[in-house]
Design an enzyme around this catalytic site. Structure first.
Site, PDB file in Angstrom:
ATOM      1  N   PRO A  99      15.917  26.897  47.611  1.00  0.00           N
ATOM      2  CA  PRO A  99      16.839  25.971  47.504  1.00  0.00           C
ATOM      3  C   PRO A  99      17.437  25.762  46.122  1.00  0.00           C
ATOM      4  O   PRO A  99      16.711  26.186  45.219  1.00  0.00           O
ATOM      5  CB  PRO A  99      15.819  24.545  47.557  1.00  0.00           C
ATOM      6  CG  PRO A  99      14.714  25.028  48.404  1.00  0.00           C
ATOM      7  CD  PRO A  99      14.696  26.545  48.185  1.00  0.00           C
ATOM      8  N   GLY A 100      18.694  25.589  45.909  1.00  0.00           N
ATOM      9  CA  GLY A 100      19.258  25.194  44.609  1.00  0.00           C
ATOM     10  C   GLY A 100      19.494  26.563  43.979  1.00  0.00           C
ATOM     11  O   GLY A 100      20.096  26.744  42.557  1.00  0.00           O
TER      12      GLY A 100
ATOM     13  N   GLU B  40      -6.406  15.837  28.869  1.00  0.00           N
ATOM     14  CA  GLU B  40      -5.147  16.913  28.445  1.00  0.00           C
ATOM     15  C   GLU B  40      -5.694  17.839  27.371  1.00  0.00           C
ATOM     16  O   GLU B  40      -5.299  18.977  27.207  1.00  0.00           O
ATOM     17  CB  GLU B  40      -3.893  16.180  27.790  1.00  0.00           C
ATOM     18  CG  GLU B  40      -3.330  15.432  28.795  1.00  0.00           C
ATOM     19  CD  GLU B  40      -2.958  15.859  30.201  1.00  0.00           C
ATOM     20  OE1 GLU B  40      -2.696  17.216  30.131  1.00  0.00           O
ATOM     21  OE2 GLU B  40      -3.184  15.335  31.448  1.00  0.00           O
TER      22      GLU B  40
ATOM     23  N   GLY C 200      18.261  32.418  50.091  1.00  0.00           N
ATOM     24  CA  GLY C 200      17.623  32.241  48.695  1.00  0.00           C
ATOM     25  C   GLY C 200      16.792  30.896  48.633  1.00  0.00           C
ATOM     26  O   GLY C 200      17.055  30.107  49.671  1.00  0.00           O
TER      27      GLY C 200
ATOM     28  N   THR D 105      25.340  27.385  49.087  1.00  0.00           N
ATOM     29  CA  THR D 105      26.422  26.340  49.480  1.00  0.00           C
ATOM     30  C   THR D 105      27.565  26.844  48.369  1.00  0.00           C
ATOM     31  O   THR D 105      28.729  26.925  49.063  1.00  0.00           O
ATOM     32  CB  THR D 105      26.136  24.971  49.402  1.00  0.00           C
ATOM     33  OG1 THR D 105      24.866  24.905  50.036  1.00  0.00           O
ATOM     34  CG2 THR D 105      27.320  24.424  50.217  1.00  0.00           C
TER      35      THR D 105
ATOM     36  N   ASP E 208      -5.235  17.660  39.968  1.00  0.00           N
ATOM     37  CA  ASP E 208      -5.742  19.124  39.439  1.00  0.00           C
ATOM     38  C   ASP E 208      -6.651  19.861  40.434  1.00  0.00           C
ATOM     39  O   ASP E 208      -6.473  21.003  41.019  1.00  0.00           O
ATOM     40  CB  ASP E 208      -6.592  18.989  38.019  1.00  0.00           C
ATOM     41  CG  ASP E 208      -5.679  18.509  36.948  1.00  0.00           C
ATOM     42  OD1 ASP E 208      -4.486  18.609  36.999  1.00  0.00           O
ATOM     43  OD2 ASP E 208      -6.256  17.715  35.842  1.00  0.00           O
TER      44      ASP E 208
ATOM     45  N   GLY F 124      22.369  28.132  44.787  1.00  0.00           N
ATOM     46  CA  GLY F 124      23.729  28.377  44.906  1.00  0.00           C
ATOM     47  C   GLY F 124      24.480  28.965  46.005  1.00  0.00           C
ATOM     48  O   GLY F 124      25.238  29.637  46.121  1.00  0.00           O
TER      49      GLY F 124
HETATM   50  P1  ADP Z   1      21.843  25.809  47.964  1.00  0.00           P
HETATM   51  O1  ADP Z   1      22.884  25.526  48.703  1.00  0.00           O
HETATM   52  O2  ADP Z   1      21.291  27.206  47.277  1.00  0.00           O
HETATM   53  O3  ADP Z   1      20.422  24.969  47.884  1.00  0.00           O
HETATM   54  P2  ADP Z   1      23.803  24.731  46.112  1.00  0.00           P
HETATM   55  O4  ADP Z   1      24.791  25.975  46.066  1.00  0.00           O
HETATM   56  O5  ADP Z   1      24.013  23.571  46.615  1.00  0.00           O
HETATM   57  O6  ADP Z   1      22.381  25.418  46.163  1.00  0.00           O
HETATM   58  O7  ADP Z   1      23.463  24.351  44.461  1.00  0.00           O
HETATM   59  C1  ADP Z   1      23.548  23.212  43.887  1.00  0.00           C
HETATM   60  C2  ADP Z   1      24.240  23.069  42.663  1.00  0.00           C
HETATM   61  O8  ADP Z   1      23.658  24.129  41.862  1.00  0.00           O
HETATM   62  C3  ADP Z   1      25.461  23.689  42.436  1.00  0.00           C
HETATM   63  O9  ADP Z   1      26.515  22.514  42.963  1.00  0.00           O
HETATM   64  C4  ADP Z   1      26.020  24.189  41.237  1.00  0.00           C
HETATM   65  O10 ADP Z   1      26.295  23.079  40.494  1.00  0.00           O
HETATM   66  C5  ADP Z   1      24.449  24.569  40.756  1.00  0.00           C
HETATM   67  N1  ADP Z   1      24.248  25.956  40.811  1.00  0.00           N
HETATM   68  C6  ADP Z   1      23.219  26.496  41.829  1.00  0.00           C
HETATM   69  N2  ADP Z   1      23.455  27.719  41.638  1.00  0.00           N
HETATM   70  C7  ADP Z   1      24.418  28.219  40.510  1.00  0.00           C
HETATM   71  C8  ADP Z   1      24.927  29.262  39.918  1.00  0.00           C
HETATM   72  N3  ADP Z   1      24.659  30.619  40.307  1.00  0.00           N
HETATM   73  N4  ADP Z   1      25.983  29.010  39.006  1.00  0.00           N
HETATM   74  C9  ADP Z   1      26.417  27.840  38.730  1.00  0.00           C
HETATM   75  N5  ADP Z   1      26.113  26.738  39.370  1.00  0.00           N
HETATM   76  C10 ADP Z   1      24.846  26.805  40.046  1.00  0.00           C
HETATM   77 ZN    ZN Z   2      -5.078  17.349  34.588  1.00  0.00          ZN
HETATM   78 MG    MG Z   3      22.868  24.318  49.967  1.00  0.00          MG
END
Ligand code: ADP
Ligand code: ZN
Ligand code: MG
Length: 605
Positions: free
Chosen positions: A206-207, A427, A204, A211, A502, A209
């Site tokens: 980044p971010g 803008e 997935g 981890t 841009d 979830g």
């Molecule tokens: P990844 O490892 O995919 O980069 P993480 O698991 O580190 O992302 O997610 C970072 C933070 O974002 C988590 O600690 C959590 O607080 C928030 N987060 C991400 N996805 C979710 C989710 N599905 N539900 C709740 N919190 C989430």
């Molecule tokens: Zn612009």
């Molecule tokens: Mg991670």
């Protein structure tokens, strides 16, 4: 080096202290008055000596008046020989008390040997401290090979993460529920002859979830969780990565059932033999070791290896074979419902004002990942705290959205009147073109307050989440991107550096249309070039050409054509709607920010 210096100084100081103690002792011992040998003999001769004490080479006589005198004699001469030599009457010797003392053991030796030994002692002391320093360094070097995996005991209820804490990602959770069952009740599966999966790969952006979800699996199954990041394997020394993997699995085997989680596995698991990146030998060894370990444990061993990556395409195929990371769980970017659910999870601990509707925030945040959303609510709470509010208001959340999206506002970044006017036209150009083109996203906000890198910004949001984009959307987007530039050119007759970003974006998009999406009629439905990635930066670095120079030229021409056409569209619109453009600019110069409703009113006026 500094600690070595310090140790040495401590050593020197204690030595000086010792030496001064010795000299003190010497003083107390030398209440006795040093005299010549014959003075002692004379004292014995005229019977003024009460007693004589012989200790080693020292001859000490206590006189009748209490004075003590001492002299050194030759070691080989005894007192009687001396008496004979000095013609002393032996009878007189008998009258005094003669005491022969063994030279006081320690002091005698010390006083004799110390002058010789001291340099050696200093030397040995120095060497000792040096070696301790080096050993310290050695210890560090040795512990390199141990894995830095952090074991979190998920049986500890307080820090336990469960599926409840992960919002959205329904399919992923369903798949992982199976893994939880394996860990909880392996026998059920083994009885049916099923092979327990060894590796699960979480894929997935980044971010999203990954981890968090891995942790949640451990929490649900109530098992130990070993966490290590792929980049931690890669060190300066060859072989360290492999030994860390070995160490990690040894530790894991001691606490089954458990989950071993290798985060960002693409750092080590990239395709072998690409020859890119200096330490690719090292990665190869580490990767091999992971494979060996995964193949090594018995099917009944209750360890499940989870790994996370956002680049499954670059992983070595060997990792994905059956028996290794053969289960893939995809984590999609959250859609609007997921976003609302994620916001709900993170809003739990924060007192929100009643006007904050999480749905509204979810609507305004397409493209945000779970981490972005968590960050957003955190920023909103921080802002509320800064204004000493007991609750988080809607305006805190809206401000936080933009902050997460574009970087912090730079109110202090004052534009001169001329710059303000240029920025306003720039803008307004974006906003105007975005408004009038049918396939561009509607304008949410126009602002000439600088934020992050940009002098001003125009916020456009799609009406709904989009997973696919059509060519006509892209073409309109190109026009919107170039509209700022076009407006500056139109009004002032020249352009500023403000349009630089841009242009970069537009060029990149146009190139993608031609080389990746097959959207150029002239070049036809095919891709051009294969991208190789630099391992450490993870950016597109070199492009392998799979086309001729002529084709390259044709591509360049197509890219330019896309850009020129888009520019023309923007220019025409700006000329045609000049009155509207001016009214946006006037409003902007006056108020600096135009919200969606204000903007819409201007457009319909
Ligand atoms: P990844 O490892 O995919 O980069 P993480 O698991 O580190 O992302 O997610 C970072 C933070 O974002 C988590 O600690 C959590 O607080 C928030 N987060 C991400 N996805 C979710 C989710 N599905 N539900 C709740 N919190 C989430
Ligand atoms: Zn612009
Ligand atoms: Mg991670």
């Amino acid at each position: 080096m500094r600690t070595m210096m310090k140790n040495f100084l401590i050593f020197l100081a204690s030595f000086l202290l010792l030496a001064s103690l010795f000299s003190l002792y010497d003083y107390s011992a030398s209440k006795t008055e040093p005299v010549s040998l014959d003075q002692i003999i004379t004292a014995l001769d005229n019977e003024t000596a009460k007693s004589v004490e012989i200790s080693g080479n020292e001859l000490r006589a206590t006189l009748v008046d209490g004075k003590i005198i001492s002299a050194n004699k030759e070691a080989s001469d005894s007192l009687s020989t001396l008496a004979k030599n000095y013609n002393l009457d032996p009878a007189k010797l008998k009258k005094v008390k003669i005491e022969i003392k063994e030279p006081s053991g320690l002091m005698y030796w010390l006083s004799n040997l110390l002058p010789f030994l001291l340099p050696f002692i200093i030397l040995i002391g120095f060497i000792y401290f040096m070696s301790r320093q080096i050993q310290g360094a050695n210890m560090k070097a040795l512990s390199f090979g141990q894995s830095r995996a952090r074991e979190s005991n998920s049986r500890d209820k307080k820090s336990q993460v469960t599926f409840k804490d992960v919002a959205g990602v329904k399919e992923a959770k369903q798949e992982l529920q199976e893994v939880v069952d394996f860990l909880k009740n392996p026998q059920k599966f083994l009885n049916l002859g099923a092979r327990i999966p060894k590796g699960v790969l979480l894929v997935g952006q980044p971010g999203t979830g990954k981890t968090l979800l891995a942790r949640a699996v451990a929490g649900e199954a109530n098992v130990a969780f070993f966490h290590i990041s792929g980049s931690e394997f890669v060190e300066m020394f060859v072989g360290v990565g492999a030994s860390r993997v070995r160490d990690l699995f040894t530790r894991a085997k001691k606490s089954t059932p458990c989950i071993v989680f290798i985060d960002e596995i693409d750092a080590v698991g990239r395709q072998r033999g690409t020859g890119l990146g200096g330490s690719h030998d090292e990665r190869e060894q580490t990767l091999n070791q992971i494979l060996v370990e995964m193949d090594g444990f018995e099917p009944t061993t209750n360890i499940i290896v989870m790994a996370a990556t956002n680049r499954p395409d670059v992983l070595d195929p060997a990792l994905l074979r059956p028996g290794r990371f053969d289960r893939r769980v995809m984590l999609d970017p959250p859609d609007i419902n997921d976003r609302e659910a994620i916001l709900k999870v993170h809003a739990n601990s924060k007192p929100l004002a009643s006007d904050v509707k999480l749905r509204t925030i979810a609507e305004r945040t397409p493209g945000f990942s779970g981490a972005d959303l968590a960050n957003l609510l955190n920023e909103a709470a921080i802002r509320a705290a800064r204004f000493n509010r007991p609750q988080v208001l809607l305006e805190d959340c809206l401000e936080a959205i933009e902050k997460v999206m574009l970087g912090p506002e730079r109110k202090s970044h004052i534009l001169s009147d001329k710059e303000k006017k240029i920025t306003a036209y720039h803008e307004a150009g974006h906003a105007l073109v975005s408004h009038f083109l049918p396939n561009a996203d509607p304008v949410h906000k126009v602002s000439i307050i600088s934020r992050g890198q940009a002098a001003g910004y125009t916020l456009k949001l799609p009406l709904e989440d989009k997973y696919m984009h059509t060519k006509s959307e892209f073409v309109d987007d190109l026009s919107v991107m170039l509209a700022g530039h076009a407006a500056e050119q139109e009004i002032f007759g020249e352009v500023t550096t403000g349009a630089q970003n841009d242009l970069k974006q537009a060029t990149r998009l146009a190139r993608k249309l031609v080389t990746e999406y097959g959207m150029s009629d002239k070049m036809g439905p095919r891709t051009f070039g294969q991208k190789e990635e630099l391992i450490f930066l993870g950016r597109e670095i070199s492009e392998q050409r799979d086309y001729s120079d002529q084709t390259a030229q044709a591509i360049d021409e197509e890219v330019s054509r896309f850009l020129r056409t888009a520019y023309k569209v923007a220019q025409t619109l700006i000329r045609k709607q000049r009155a509207k453009l001016d009214s946006i600019v006037n409003a902007l110069v006056e108020r600096e920010v135009l919200e969606r409703e204000e903007f819409a009113k201007l457009m319909t006026a």
